[in-house]
Scaffold this active site. Structure first.
Site, PDB file in Angstrom:
ATOM      1  N   SER A  96       0.772  -1.034   0.271  1.00  0.00           N
ATOM      2  CA  SER A  96       0.112   0.007  -0.110  1.00  0.00           C
ATOM      3  C   SER A  96       0.755   1.052  -0.489  1.00  0.00           C
ATOM      4  CB  SER A  96      -0.651   0.196   1.259  1.00  0.00           C
ATOM      5  OG  SER A  96      -1.679  -1.135   1.364  1.00  0.00           O
ATOM      6  N   GLN A  97       0.783   2.041  -0.182  1.00  0.00           N
ATOM      7  CA  GLN A  97       1.305   3.521  -0.836  1.00  0.00           C
ATOM      8  C   GLN A  97       0.946   3.890   1.067  1.00  0.00           C
ATOM      9  OE1 GLN A  97      -2.302   6.231  -2.078  1.00  0.00           O
ATOM     10  NE2 GLN A  97      -1.170   7.650  -1.808  1.00  0.00           N
TER      11      GLN A  97
END
Ligand code: SAH
Length: 256
Positions: A96-97
């Protein structure tokens, strides 16, 4: 910098920092991590817009300044390891970012000593961040090759309080239940009942819930990030935080 983080985060980090130093991964790229966290702070201020997560928990930000994200991504993605975007980690999955990792971890409000369950180990990065804040982290990953790789990375870097298991996290991890905190990093269409059952009273569950990304156009965010809080009497209340776009929580196929 690292010393301050060690004092702030407690003994759990010592083994991780020592191991990271040994193989040269920890102290490396510290200035990129600091910039990544500044970027996260700016963005959360703007999307938080007066809400609680406008200002993220300093302990979460410290943990993210410490964990060598580049050690969790394939070599080909290493130059982008500190960019605020999701990255491929193989097997069709992504890490995930950083903003999303920070926001979810903030919402979880992990306390020292907490027993935390993560569903969707992926690269092991989110588990590493949690391990600096919690007592013990249990993480379930459905793809055996990713589970094995994440377990190897976490142990090589000295994150000794994380246990990884290959399996379908829809069922949680009953053996170590109940949990103070549960975080899910792949999106189901509904909250898996086993996860609610395995959450302690006064526990918190952070989970993206909604349609599969296959059902919507690129760029559309088909799920809501939900915070579910369990009261002392066991009743749960949920709040929608922001629209998000996660890969789907897949299910084990029945054995033939
Ligand atoms: N938290 C991860 C990123 C997760 S990406 C990190 O920090 O890198 C979502 C992950 O959830 C993928 O690795 C995917 O294989 C896994 N996943 C999907 N369905 C699952 C399920 N039912 N149980 C456990 N893991 C699942």
């Amino acid at each position: 910098m690292l010393r301050a983080a060690i004092v702030a985060l407690g003994a759990g980090i010592l083994a991780a920092a020592a191991a990271a130093g040994e193989n040269g991964r920890g102290p490396e790229r510290g200035s990129e991590r600091r910039r990544m966290v500044e970027d996260i702070e700016r963005q959360s201020l703007s999307i938080g817009n007066g809400r609680d997560f406008a200002q993220l928990d300093a302990r979460v930000l410290d943990a993210m300044r410490t964990v060598p994200r580049h050690a969790f991504v394939p070599a080909s993605a290493s130059p982008l390891a500190y960019a605020d975007r999701p990255l491929d980690i193989g097997s069709g999955q992504t890490i995930s970012q950083p903003l999303v990792v920070a926001l979810m971890t903030h919402l979880l409000q992990v306390r020292p000593g907490d027993r935390v369950l993560e569903i969707g180990t992926g690269s092991g990065y989110q588990a590493a961040v949690l391990s600096l804040l919690a007592g013990q982290v249990y993480s379930v990953e459905i793809l055996p090759e990713l589970a094995a790789k994440a377990a190897e990375t976490l142990s090589r870097l000295g994150y000794a309080n994380v246990k990884v298991r290959a399996g379908d996290g829809y069922h949680g991890w009953a053996e170590h239940a109940p949990y103070d905190r549960i975080i899910v990093t792949a999106a189901p269409e509904h909250v898996p009942p086993a996860l609610l059952a395995q959450l302690k009273p006064h526990g918190r569950l952070v989970i993206p819930v909604g349609a599969s990304i296959d059902a919507v156009a690129p760029g559309v965010e088909p799920q809501d990030l939900m915070l579910i809080e369990k009261a002392g009497d066991g009743t749960a209340t949920s709040s929608r935080i922001i629209p998000v776009r996660f890969l789907p929580l897949t299910r084990d196929r029945p054995r033939q």
